[in-house]
Design a protein around this motif. Sequence first.
Motif, PDB file in Angstrom:
ATOM      1  N   GLU A   4      27.298   7.529   7.847  1.00  0.00           N
ATOM      2  CA  GLU A   4      25.976   8.141   7.728  1.00  0.00           C
ATOM      3  C   GLU A   4      25.589   8.963   8.951  1.00  0.00           C
ATOM      4  N   GLY A   5      26.221   8.701  10.079  1.00  0.00           N
ATOM      5  CA  GLY A   5      25.883   9.419  11.297  1.00  0.00           C
ATOM      6  C   GLY A   5      26.428  10.837  11.315  1.00  0.00           C
ATOM      7  N   HIS A   6      25.846  11.667  12.186  1.00  0.00           N
ATOM      8  CA  HIS A   6      26.354  13.032  12.314  1.00  0.00           C
ATOM      9  C   HIS A   6      27.575  13.090  13.212  1.00  0.00           C
ATOM     10  N   CYS A  16      33.964  12.268   6.711  1.00  0.00           N
ATOM     11  CA  CYS A  16      32.802  12.663   5.904  1.00  0.00           C
ATOM     12  C   CYS A  16      31.552  12.183   6.631  1.00  0.00           C
ATOM     13  N   ALA A  17      30.961  13.059   7.441  1.00  0.00           N
ATOM     14  CA  ALA A  17      29.772  12.703   8.210  1.00  0.00           C
ATOM     15  C   ALA A  17      28.520  12.893   7.363  1.00  0.00           C
ATOM     16  N   ARG A  18      27.438  12.277   7.817  1.00  0.00           N
ATOM     17  CA  ARG A  18      26.136  12.373   7.146  1.00  0.00           C
ATOM     18  C   ARG A  18      26.268  12.080   5.651  1.00  0.00           C
ATOM     19  N   SER A  19      27.038  11.063   5.348  1.00  0.00           N
ATOM     20  CA  SER A  19      27.299  10.693   3.951  1.00  0.00           C
ATOM     21  C   SER A  19      27.067   9.199   3.773  1.00  0.00           C
ATOM     22  N   SER A  20      26.350   8.836   2.722  1.00  0.00           N
ATOM     23  CA  SER A  20      26.049   7.433   2.429  1.00  0.00           C
ATOM     24  C   SER A  20      26.772   7.005   1.162  1.00  0.00           C
ATOM     25  N   TYR A  32      27.149   2.524  19.736  1.00  0.00           N
ATOM     26  CA  TYR A  32      27.583   3.660  20.541  1.00  0.00           C
ATOM     27  C   TYR A  32      27.115   4.969  19.908  1.00  0.00           C
ATOM     28  N   ARG A  33      25.895   4.947  19.421  1.00  0.00           N
ATOM     29  CA  ARG A  33      25.304   6.125  18.782  1.00  0.00           C
ATOM     30  C   ARG A  33      25.274   7.288  19.767  1.00  0.00           C
ATOM     31  N   ARG A  34      25.653   8.464  19.272  1.00  0.00           N
ATOM     32  CA  ARG A  34      25.701   9.642  20.138  1.00  0.00           C
ATOM     33  C   ARG A  34      24.474  10.524  19.924  1.00  0.00           C
ATOM     34  N   GLY A  82      31.735   3.120  13.211  1.00  0.00           N
ATOM     35  CA  GLY A  82      31.400   2.431  14.443  1.00  0.00           C
ATOM     36  C   GLY A  82      32.673   1.897  15.078  1.00  0.00           C
ATOM     37  N   PRO A  83      32.568   0.949  16.006  1.00  0.00           N
ATOM     38  CA  PRO A  83      33.763   0.414  16.671  1.00  0.00           C
ATOM     39  C   PRO A  83      34.810  -0.125  15.698  1.00  0.00           C
ATOM     40  N   ALA A  84      34.385  -0.839  14.663  1.00  0.00           N
ATOM     41  CA  ALA A  84      35.342  -1.399  13.703  1.00  0.00           C
ATOM     42  C   ALA A  84      36.028  -0.295  12.904  1.00  0.00           C
ATOM     43  N   GLY A  85      35.256   0.647  12.397  1.00  0.00           N
ATOM     44  CA  GLY A  85      35.831   1.716  11.594  1.00  0.00           C
ATOM     45  C   GLY A  85      36.761   2.609  12.398  1.00  0.00           C
TER      46      GLY A  85
END
Length: 455
Positions: free
Chosen positions: A37-39, A87-91, A46-48, A15-18
């Motif tokens: 976790e997002g794609h 690393c997207a979509r990763s928790s 600011y989710r796309r 997100g903004p901080a990261g």
Amino acid sequence: MSEPSSPRIVIVGAGPAGIRAAATLVEAGLHPVVIDEGHRAGGQIYRRPPAGFVRTPEQLYGSEADKARALHLLFDRMADEGRLTYCARSSVIAVHEGRLHVLGEGGAEVVFYDRLILATGASDRVAPIPGWQNAGVFSLGAAQIALKAQGVALGRRIVLIGSGPLLTLVGTQLLKAGADVAAVLDTSSWRQQMRGFWGLAARPIVALPGLTLRARLGRRYHAGVTPERIDADGQGVTGMRWRDAGGRERVTPCDMIGIGWHLRAETHLTDLAGCAFTYDELWRQWLPKADEMGRARNGIYLAGDGARLLGADGAEIAGRVAAAACLADLGRPVPSVGADLRRLARLERFARGLAQAFPWPGAMVRALPDDTIVCRCENVTAGAVREGTTLGGGEANRVKSLSRVGMGRCQGRYCQLAAAELIAAHAGFRPEDVGRFRGQAPIRPAPIGAFLRES
């Protein structure tokens, strides 16, 4: 690219901080790993949307469209140039002694780190209302995500209830998108909202547009309400029963209800990382301890709403500052952060003004009828929490073990604050004396198959 001997720095959250933390490290010649976790990077605020989505950034983010676009472009450029690993979509489901356990599309794996920046953000702070377990009840954040990511409203006739800026924002966003918003119900009275005036005056350029959004709601907006009950039938929600500021009972027919009282910091990983916490009386929640630069403990840094609830602007600044602290501790040249620290102090005043103007409805929670569901994951009632308090005393984890409150899929994200109010009231304690639920790994549900690998 970084030198072979460079430390391995991992950022959790894009997100903004990261994003700002990553940019600061990249500018210093380092190559961070960003797990999210997002794609696509952007975070919740600011989710796309998916590729090919027809709504413009101006339609999705309103006045914040330029900020969102700038962050998206910055991160994408760094990733495309190979200056960071994304690393997207990763928790991240657990953390222990320099190791992150990460659940991705390919299963579970271990990621090692020398330095860790946690930019985990926040989620909705919700309070139980009798009937909230029925189909058709969502958090305000869920309603906003559906609108941003899919371009849909979650109901044909909508009622929003809670308090805080998100309540007004989601209401106006839904109206702008053409949804039928029947009522926006704020549990904070006009008098209570004025108590936060001096704090809100720290950012008039933000407070005034907020009032403009409020005005767009017109007669749909009601302050000082008391929620009574959510009516439902076999198909889901049918109406919201509430009392207005004058005590008159009202019923608003609807098929969707969004609820939320500002935000709660996402702190499960921070807890597992061994960071210390303190109870913030104004925010009515446990928040992690960190110095002004975001240092929580040796090698671990906190940034964004997961540490201090300062919003998107504050998260960007805190991300830069945390990365600067990391660079300083590594003995690297550090960008000047004096101006950023002064801005954070001003944002802190504004945020605390918000917390005072739009408080957590503690009295409402403490007065819940015994048959009200508090923990939706485990179907635990307010009466069961009170019974657990009688049997086990006023300690959060003891009541948790007796009643199963907080043991479900969300691990207390939606019920812990309400449970603490109920335990404290029944035991005659303050909420801070009750303590907090201990974090447990995995912090997200994880399938067993993710841990099975072929030889």
